[in-house]
Design a protein around this motif. Structure first.
Motif, PDB file in Angstrom:
ATOM      1  N   MET A  47       0.844  -1.150   0.000  1.00  0.00           N
ATOM      2  CA  MET A  47       0.000   0.000   0.000  1.00  0.00           C
ATOM      3  C   MET A  47       0.904   1.232   0.000  1.00  0.00           C
ATOM      4  SD  MET A  47      -3.030   0.696   2.798  1.00  0.00           S
ATOM      5  CE  MET A  47      -2.905  -1.014   3.206  1.00  0.00           C
ATOM      6  N   VAL A  68       1.087   5.410   0.427  1.00  0.00           N
ATOM      7  CA  VAL A  68       0.389   6.568   0.984  1.00  0.00           C
ATOM      8  C   VAL A  68       1.247   7.801   0.732  1.00  0.00           C
ATOM      9  CG1 VAL A  68      -0.580   7.621   3.059  1.00  0.00           C
ATOM     10  CG2 VAL A  68      -0.618   5.143   2.799  1.00  0.00           C
ATOM     11  N   ALA A  76      -3.866   3.595   6.849  1.00  0.00           N
ATOM     12  CA  ALA A  76      -3.105   2.585   6.108  1.00  0.00           C
ATOM     13  C   ALA A  76      -2.357   1.658   7.056  1.00  0.00           C
ATOM     14  CB  ALA A  76      -2.136   3.269   5.150  1.00  0.00           C
ATOM     15  N   HIS A 127      -4.917  -0.664   8.650  1.00  0.00           N
ATOM     16  CA  HIS A 127      -5.383  -1.639   7.675  1.00  0.00           C
ATOM     17  C   HIS A 127      -4.299  -2.682   7.387  1.00  0.00           C
ATOM     18  CE1 HIS A 127      -7.881  -3.170   4.468  1.00  0.00           C
ATOM     19  NE2 HIS A 127      -6.861  -3.051   3.623  1.00  0.00           N
ATOM     20  N   ALA A 128      -3.068  -2.228   7.287  1.00  0.00           N
ATOM     21  CA  ALA A 128      -1.955  -3.146   7.022  1.00  0.00           C
ATOM     22  C   ALA A 128      -1.759  -4.128   8.170  1.00  0.00           C
ATOM     23  CB  ALA A 128      -0.672  -2.356   6.777  1.00  0.00           C
ATOM     24  N   THR A 156      -4.328  -6.826   7.659  1.00  0.00           N
ATOM     25  CA  THR A 156      -4.248  -7.635   6.442  1.00  0.00           C
ATOM     26  C   THR A 156      -2.859  -8.191   6.156  1.00  0.00           C
ATOM     27  OG1 THR A 156      -3.794  -5.700   5.075  1.00  0.00           O
ATOM     28  CG2 THR A 156      -6.114  -6.315   5.386  1.00  0.00           C
ATOM     29  N   ALA A 199      -0.439  -6.378   4.979  1.00  0.00           N
ATOM     30  CA  ALA A 199       0.134  -5.625   3.860  1.00  0.00           C
ATOM     31  C   ALA A 199       1.311  -4.774   4.327  1.00  0.00           C
ATOM     32  CB  ALA A 199      -0.935  -4.721   3.244  1.00  0.00           C
ATOM     33  N   VAL A 201       3.287  -1.043   4.052  1.00  0.00           N
ATOM     34  CA  VAL A 201       2.934   0.357   3.809  1.00  0.00           C
ATOM     35  C   VAL A 201       4.194   1.115   3.404  1.00  0.00           C
ATOM     36  CG1 VAL A 201       2.070   2.500   4.836  1.00  0.00           C
ATOM     37  CG2 VAL A 201       1.041   0.304   5.464  1.00  0.00           C
TER      38      VAL A 201
END
Length: 53
Positions: A1, A3, A18, A21-22, A25, A27, A29
């Motif tokens: 992701m 940003v 972000a 969310h990371a 999940t 993910a 950043v």
């Protein structure tokens, strides 16, 4: 992701979202900041900018 950050409150909120969310999940950043570097540097660069206004 990815940003984009610029120091504004909105970009800080986006980075916080972000990161949250990371963490949920798994993910990665990447926080990216960019700027335009003037062609001239030093004291003369300031004078050129003032003259343009």
């Amino acid at each position: 992701m990815v940003v984009g950050i610029d120091g504004s409150d909105a970009s800080r909120d986006a980075l916080r979202w972000a990161l949250a969310h990371a963490s949920e999940t798994g993910a990665e950043v990447y926080a990216i900041a960019v700027w335009h570097q003037p062609l001239q540097f030093g004291a003369n660069a300031c004078l050129v900018q003032i003259r343009r206004w």
